[in-house]
Design an enzyme around this catalytic site. Structure first.
Site, PDB file in Angstrom:
ATOM      1  N   GLU A 173       1.105  -0.928   0.186  1.00 38.84           N
ATOM      2  CA  GLU A 173      -0.036  -0.274   0.138  1.00 38.84           C
ATOM      3  C   GLU A 173       0.779   0.806  -0.121  1.00 38.84           C
ATOM      4  O   GLU A 173       1.068   1.619   0.773  1.00 38.84           O
ATOM      5  CB  GLU A 173      -0.741  -0.090   1.285  1.00 38.84           C
ATOM      6  N   GLU A 292      -5.485  -8.230  -0.722  1.00 34.80           N
ATOM      7  CA  GLU A 292      -6.190  -8.048   0.738  1.00 34.80           C
ATOM      8  C   GLU A 292      -7.462  -7.713   0.449  1.00 34.80           C
ATOM      9  O   GLU A 292      -8.308  -6.637  -0.449  1.00 34.80           O
ATOM     10  CB  GLU A 292      -5.307  -7.115   1.477  1.00 34.80           C
TER      11      GLU A 292
HETATM   12  O1  AHR Z   1      -4.627  -5.979   6.781  1.00 37.30           O
HETATM   13  C1  AHR Z   1      -5.387  -5.003   7.817  1.00 37.30           C
HETATM   14  C2  AHR Z   1      -4.468  -3.419   7.193  1.00 37.30           C
HETATM   15  O2  AHR Z   1      -5.201  -3.210   6.336  1.00 37.30           O
HETATM   16  C3  AHR Z   1      -3.147  -3.822   6.331  1.00 37.30           C
HETATM   17  O3  AHR Z   1      -1.955  -3.542   7.483  1.00 37.30           O
HETATM   18  C4  AHR Z   1      -3.133  -2.580   5.528  1.00 37.30           C
HETATM   19  O4  AHR Z   1      -1.996  -3.241   4.021  1.00 37.30           O
HETATM   20  C5  AHR Z   1      -3.771  -2.407   4.816  1.00 37.30           C
HETATM   21  O5  AHR Z   1      -4.535  -1.242   5.040  1.00 37.30           O
END
Ligand code: AHR
Length: 497
Positions: A173, A292
């Site tokens: 990210e 994610e």
């Molecule tokens: O999954 C929780 C968090 O969400 C992760 O660390 C991050 O990559 C995202 O913002």
């Protein structure tokens, strides 16, 4: 309710379903690692300190690609802190989640766990506060034969044979202003390109994931992706995307329609990849790594995200209900419908932090979202089919018009798998499934998750309130299937064809 007709044709194939879309994600975050997968003082600990009860539940999820060690955590992590004798590993003030990290679990423990669980390890290098060289050294530690500096460290730590980690993420990210070491797209691209070259020079067999836009809401959305892909596209095989969704307005019908925007996000990212490919007149097609995804909205305030310098604090411990389980099924339907472009996806996360599995001391609870994942994963092999869906729908407040039935289908070896979500809050949905040119000969299995209301959930006191059950409202008539889905339900059906 009016009937929904789902028409499938074996020739209308999208692409084989990549098993890696059933991946997971383990981050050093709250109680995900410690008190999650790893707890040497638990009565459930095995000889290596892993929690057998948690691993048994995870085994049912048959996860494929497992991403580690973060997440935001990765952007401050120095992998050498997590190797070697435990007693000499440093105790670190971890800044992404403001927690204490003792480094008792690191690369070698993760690889051991991956082997035990038959996961494909997927490591995220630190491109926030780390250097390209540090990333390259990690590749040597994991993948080179013994005989050089970092590979010898691995051998000295007990693994003479290389770990053979094939999938690597170039940071996490990095477009997010909250990220440790966040920089504008062009600066990330330079950093990632330097790292990628060194990493591939060390092991040309690895595959790399470039950081794409991690949300659709940042002003850099898409422009970030264009810049990054134009610069490092030659080195990366995949671009990442992330998505967390929630029912902030308490509007279930609207929340269940979020699948439209997941489809849209995938199609937009694919469009960015195609745009760059065309602009560069390149033969290389980039695929999507949705590394994610989940429901996450109840535990986003600092009370849930700031560990206040504690070890294994309770962070982002979302408790899931029935509507969340239907949305998780909706994500999976969307990945299957886009099997031609989504090649990897990782449920974020696997235990305690926004997870299907929850521990409380030596107890363990399975949240609602556990069940659809298991139902889908049991039926994951085959080719995704395009479904023509004709039936009732509704105009949602935020995401436009949706069919009441959300669906996907996989044609396997002599089997047809169909996944159906009934978004109606009140009505039974009759569904008719027709596989043109083939006969549905037998119902091999059918499972369903449903419940009394959208907010119904599991608790340690009522752990089986929402779980999967054998589904009997499926019949075959003239080689076609007739299904009656209860309101607010997800069903997974397998037919012999
Ligand atoms: O999954 C929780 C968090 O969400 C992760 O660390 C991050 O990559 C995202 O913002």
């Amino acid at each position: 309710m009016e009937q929904t007709l789902i028409t499938l044709h074996p020739d209308y194939a999208i692409a084989p379903v990549d098993p890696r879309i059933f991946g997971g994600f383990l981050e050093h975050l709250g109680r995900a690692v410690y008190q999650g997968v790893y707890q040497p003082d638990s009565i459930h600990a095995d000889e290596e300190g892993f929690r057998k009860d948690v691993l048994a539940a995870l085994r049912e999820m048959r996860m494929t690609a497992l991403r580690y060690p973060g997440g935001n955590f990765a952007s401050g992590y120095h992998w050498q802190d997590g190797i070697g004798p435990r007693e000499s590993r440093p105790r670190i003030r971890e800044l992404a989640w403001q927690s204490i990290e003792p480094n008792h679990f690191g690369t070698d423990e993760f690889i051991k766990l991956s082997r035990k669980m038959d996961w494909t390890p997927m490591l995220t290098v630190n491109l926030g506060t780390g250097t390209p060289e540090e990333a390259r050294n990690w590749v040597e530690y994991c993948n080179s034969p013994a005989g050089t500096k970092y590979a010898d460290m691995r051998a000295a730590n007990g693994s003479r044979d290389p770990h053979g980690v094939k999938l690597w993420c170039l940071g996490n990210e990095m477009d997010g202003p909250w990220q440790l070491g966040h920089v504008p797209a062009d600066q990330y691209a330079i950093r990632a390109q330097q790292a990628a070259k060194l990493m591939k020079d060390t092991d040309p067999g690895i595959e790399l994931v470039a950081c794409g836009s991690c949300t659709t809401s940042l002003p850099t959305y898409m422009e970030w992706d264009r810049t990054v892909l134009e610069y490092i596209g030659g080195y990366a095989e995949y671009v990442s995307l992330h998505r967390y969704v929630g029912n902030e307005n308490g509007d279930t019908a609207d929340f269940l329609a979020v699948t439209n925007s997941i489809d849209k996000q995938i199609e937009e990212m694919d469009a960015a990849c195609r745009f760059v490919q065309a602009r560069l007149r390149s033969k290389k097609r980039h695929y999507l790594c949705f590394d994610e995804w989940n429901v996450w909205y109840r535990t986003t305030s600092s009370e849930h995200t700031n560990g206040r310098d504690q070890f294994a604090p309770h962070l982002i411990e979302e408790e899931y209900n029935l509507e969340d389980a239907l949305v998780v099924a909706g994500f999976l339907n969307s990945f299957i419908r886009h099997a031609d472009v989504v090649k990897i996806a990782n449920l974020a996360q696997i235990v305690n932090a926004i997870a299907p599995i929850h521990t409380r001391n030596d107890e363990m609870l399975l949240h609602t979202i556990y069940y659809p994942f298991v139902m889908y994963v049991r039926r994951r092999e085959g080719v995704a089919l395009q479904a023509m869906v004709k039936g009732p729908g509704y105009a949602s407040r935020s995401y436009g018009y949706v069919n009441t039935i959300d669906s996907s289908a996989i044609l396997g070896d002599g089997q047809l798998h169909v996944f159906l979500v009934n978004r109606s809050l009140s009505d039974i949905a009759p569904v008719h499934i027709d596989l043109i040119g083939r006969q549905l000969k037998r119902i091999e299995s059918a499972e369903i998750v449903t419940g009394a209301n959208a907010q119904a959930r599991n608790t340690f006191e009522r752990p089986k309130n929402i779980c999967s059950q054998v589904f009997t409202n499926v019949q075959l008539r003239e080689s076609q299937a007739l299904v009656e889905l209860p309101p607010l339900s997800v069903a997974a059906l397998t037919f012999r064809v």
